[in-house]
Design an enzyme around this catalytic site. Sequence first.
Site, short mmCIF file in Angstrom:
data_model
loop_
_atom_site.label_atom_id
_atom_site.label_comp_id
_atom_site.label_asym_id
_atom_site.label_seq_id
_atom_site.Cartn_x
_atom_site.Cartn_y
_atom_site.Cartn_z
N ASN A 1 0.83 -1.21 0.00
CA ASN A 1 0.00 0.00 0.00
C ASN A 1 0.86 1.26 0.00
OD1 ASN A 1 -2.15 -1.69 0.08
ND2 ASN A 1 -2.96 -0.98 2.03
N ILE A 2 0.34 2.30 -0.60
CA ILE A 2 1.10 3.54 -0.74
C ILE A 2 1.47 4.14 0.62
CG2 ILE A 2 -0.93 5.04 -0.84
CD1 ILE A 2 0.60 6.65 -3.03
N LYS A 3 0.66 3.87 1.65
CA LYS A 3 0.96 4.43 2.98
C LYS A 3 2.26 3.87 3.54
CE LYS A 3 -1.80 0.91 5.34
NZ LYS A 3 -2.97 0.63 6.19
N GLY A 4 2.61 2.64 3.15
CA GLY A 4 3.91 2.09 3.48
C GLY A 4 4.12 1.73 4.93
#
Length: 256
Positions: free
Chosen positions: A133-136
Site C-alpha cells: 500500500n502507498i501508505k507504506g
Amino acid sequence: MASTSSTNDRGPIRPYGDTTGDGMVQLSFTLPIEHSKVAEGAAVQLANKMGMDPALVVHAKAMGEGFTFFVVYGRVNHLVDPSTVEVVERDYPLLTPKEANSAIKRALRRRLVVVGGCIGTDAHTVGIDAILNIKGFAGEKGLEYYRELKVVNLGAQVSVPQLVERAREEKADAVLVSQVVTQRDAHLLNTREMSAAFRESYPEDKRPLLVVGGPRFDETMAADLGVDRVFTRGTTPGEVASYLVHRLVTDRKKAA
C-alpha cells in the site's frame, strides 16, 4: 545468501543482566496450571531444566481458568560465539524510489508487475499492506508509490490456485506472499504448497520471482521453502523494491 557474522570477534560471550558476564537472563512462558505455589515451583523446575540455575519467579499471573503466565529471572552458564552466527546479509544496494523507477524504465521499458497477498486461511493483511500500500511502513512509501511498478494486492485468504491464476493473468514478474499465522507451522506448509504450485505451472525460466515474508520466518530457509527470498520482521518497502530491481533488472541485464 547465508553468511557468517563478523560483527563481534571477541569470541564467546555470556548474557548481561546486572554485571558484565553474569549470565543473567529473563524468560517468560505460560503453563497450563492454576496459579499457586505449586505452579510457581513448576515454573522454577522448568527453568532449571532449561539450564537456569538459580531461577527466581519474578512475576506470575493467572491467564484465565487453568493457565498461569510466568516471568523467571536466573543465571545460565551457556556461552554464545557471535563469530559463528550465520545470517542472510543484504547483497544488493538500497535504492530510492527515483533510482528504482529509473532502473526499471531503462531496462524493461514497461512497468514491473508485482502480485501479492496472504495465502491459505491467513487473514492478517497488515504485513502485505505495509509493503504494497502507498501508505507504506517505517516512514517509507509502499510499492504502489513507485510509478514503474504495477501492484496487484489480492488481500487476505487467497488460495494458492487463485494466486497462480492471477499471476498468470497479470504476467507477474514477482509474487509477494505474507504469512502471519504460524500455528502448526501453517506458514511453512502454505509457502511450500505455493512454491510447488508455481513450479508446476511455469517453465523454470518463466516463473515469477517468489518472495515470502512474515515475523516468524527464518531468512536462511529460502531454498528449503522453494522461494527466492525470505523477509522477516522490520522489512521496509524500500528493501523489497530494491531487491526486486536487483533480481529482475540488474541481474538480468548482467546475464544478457
